[in-house]
Scaffold this active site. Structure first.
Site, mmCIF file in Angstrom:
data_model
loop_
_atom_site.group_PDB
_atom_site.id
_atom_site.type_symbol
_atom_site.label_atom_id
_atom_site.label_comp_id
_atom_site.label_asym_id
_atom_site.label_seq_id
_atom_site.Cartn_x
_atom_site.Cartn_y
_atom_site.Cartn_z
ATOM 1 N N GLY A 43 0.810 -1.215 0.000
ATOM 2 C CA GLY A 43 0.000 0.000 0.000
ATOM 3 C C GLY A 43 0.842 1.263 0.000
ATOM 4 O O GLY A 43 0.504 2.256 0.646
ATOM 5 N N LEU A 44 1.933 1.264 -0.754
ATOM 6 C CA LEU A 44 2.872 2.388 -0.733
ATOM 7 C C LEU A 44 2.424 3.576 -1.573
ATOM 8 O O LEU A 44 2.983 4.660 -1.449
ATOM 9 C CB LEU A 44 4.245 1.921 -1.254
ATOM 10 N N GLU B 34 6.445 11.097 -14.703
ATOM 11 C CA GLU B 34 6.025 9.702 -14.537
ATOM 12 C C GLU B 34 6.171 8.880 -15.825
ATOM 13 O O GLU B 34 5.637 7.781 -15.934
ATOM 14 C CB GLU B 34 4.580 9.660 -14.047
ATOM 15 N N HIS C 138 -2.421 8.047 -13.165
ATOM 16 C CA HIS C 138 -1.707 8.258 -14.423
ATOM 17 C C HIS C 138 -2.730 8.348 -15.547
ATOM 18 O O HIS C 138 -3.815 7.768 -15.454
ATOM 19 C CB HIS C 138 -0.737 7.102 -14.734
ATOM 20 N N CYS D 88 0.477 -0.735 -17.875
ATOM 21 C CA CYS D 88 1.531 -0.375 -16.912
ATOM 22 C C CYS D 88 2.779 -1.220 -17.115
ATOM 23 O O CYS D 88 3.895 -0.765 -16.879
ATOM 24 C CB CYS D 88 1.041 -0.578 -15.483
#
Length: 447
Positions: free
Chosen positions: A20-21, A174, A248, A365
């Site tokens: 859960g970072l 990003e 994103h 991703c």
């Protein structure tokens, strides 16, 4: 000039776990502390790569990073041998251990932003490494990402790999997850769409979740990549969807050639952007999904737009989707209607990527798109290109080194660190990368 899109997929790392970072990434938060299966995760990714390669879509791999990353813990003031540091941080600050053990480099859509040679002023392929400044665990990635990209795209007469932007919030970048390229044939000049969430002089920004990409960063990346200024559009993502978990742009939009497939709420001034693209891109087609058919929350939950849109030889397109789309009645109903309508998207392929999805990363991703001419493709390190032999070798490698169960507590196990380093040592030889990891470089493992 004839060119093809090659998808470079990230290999899931040996320390894939749920911590859960990533605030703003709701899947990451929701699955915190669940037990992960790194071996299954890497094999799910490999199956996708091989299936697409077998279907005629050029495919390559990008290796994972060294994790747990002991040099970062030394920077944070932990001392002693590697084993002593693991023990200290596990007892004193387990959050740091989880951060430096994140397998997030697998999401290589954030590794860099790519400019094909057809769009570059100097006629070379450019890759600018992303600094991923918004999250500590991701901001660690840039130096090794750069080393890996230089080992893959090593011919400097064809490729220019640029270091990441300075690590400050003003220049938060990003990578390709906030970048789309639209146009006709891959080998022809295209229009590059850079998407940002905030800019310094603009008060329009999300309130709940961070906007990770700045306009200032996007403009700098476009300059570094030598994108022809006549071929660039900068557009702001709708801050309201960022606040709904669209961290994103590739969670709310995907493009391929002349098609932009997106939610109707994806961009801040969507009608203006669509008109710009219609003017600049021959044959442009926007497929805007109405909220009445798929809500933003359902798009985020299923990763409908975190799909891959791939061109087939007959000019039609294949939409590569996570299984979550098929499992959602409303989204699957919409998709079946979409492929039956008069548009280039004529087929779908579903993959089970649940290990990655539970951490907030879908098919898009996991891949970095690089458009290459035949000459440029021959200049890529051939050992990373997916084929039967590499698929077999990587599966055997995963069987040997990857655990089938991992919890946050396991990250302190010195054996996991040793297993990871041995695995990466073997992998660098398999992929002909040289010594790209700090532990392989003289004295690095000893600090």
């Amino acid at each position: 000039m004839t060119a093809h899109e090659v998808n470079f997929d990230g290999l899931v790392g040996l320390t894939h776990h749920y911590a859960g970072l990533s605030f703003g990434n709701e899947a990451s938060t929701r699955h915190r502390f669940q037990v992960s299966n790194p071996r299954l995760a890497v094999k799910q990714g490999l199956l996708k790569m091989k299936a697409l390669a077998d279907a005629g879509f050029p495919q390559a791999v990008i290796p994972p990073h060294e994790r747990p990353f002991i040099p970062a813990l030394r920077q944070l003031g932990f001392t002693g041998s590697d084993e002593q540091i693991l023990d200290k941080v596990a007892r004193q600050a387990p959050r740091w251990l989880s951060s430096v053990s994140s397998a997030s480099p697998m999401w290589v859509a954030n590794a860099a932003t790519v400019c094909p040679s057809a769009d570059a002023l100097d006629g070379k392929v450019h890759l600018t490494v992303a600094n991923l400044n918004n999250k500590f665990h991701r901001a660690l990635e840039a130096p090794v990402t750069e080393a890996l990209l230089r080992a893959i795209f090593r011919d400097e007469s064809q490729f220019s790999v640029h270091s990441a932007l300075p690590q400050v919030a003003l220049l938060g970048d990003e990578g390709a997850a906030n970048h789309n390229r639209l146009g006709g044939e891959y080998g022809s000049a295209g229009v590059q769409l850079f998407v940002y969430g905030r800019e310094e002089e603009n008060e329009i920004r999300p309130a709940r979740y961070p906007a990770r990409q700045s306009r200032e960063a996007s403009e700098a990346v476009a300059r570094l990549n030598q994108v022809n200024p006549q071929q660039v559009i900068f557009a702001q993502q709708n801050p309201e969807v960022i606040d709904q978990g669209v961290f994103h742009n590739d969670v709310i939009a995907v493009s391929n050639r002349q098609v932009l497939f997106c939610h109707e709420a994806a961009f801040a001034r969507q009608k203006v952007l669509i008109n710009q693209l219609r003017t600049r891109v021959d044959g442009f087609m926007a497929i805007e999904v109405p909220a009445g058919e798929v809500s933003v929350s359902d798009a985020v939950a299923t990763y409908l737009f975190n799909s891959q849109l791939l061109s087939r030889d007959d000019g039609s397109m294949l939409l590569v989707l996570p299984r979550e789309c098929q499992d959602h009645v409303g989204v699957w109903r919409y998709l079946n209607k979409l492929v039956a309508e008069d548009n280039p998207i004529s087929a779908m392929q579903v993959f089970d990527l649940r290990e990655s999805m539970a951490n907030g990363g879908g098919p898009a991703c996991l891949r970095l798109r690089v458009v290459l001419t035949e000459e440029e493709r021959r200049a890529v390190n051939p050992a990373v290109m997916m084929n039967d032999a590499l698929f077999t070798a990587l599966n055997a490698w995963a069987d040997r080194y990857y655990r089938d169960r991992l919890t946050a507590a396991d990250l302190a196990d010195p054996l996991l660190l040793r297993e990871g380093r041995e695995a990466l040592d073997v992998l660098t030889r398999l992929l002909d990368l040289g010594s790209v990891y700090p532990f392989q470089q003289t004295g690095a493992a000893d600090g």
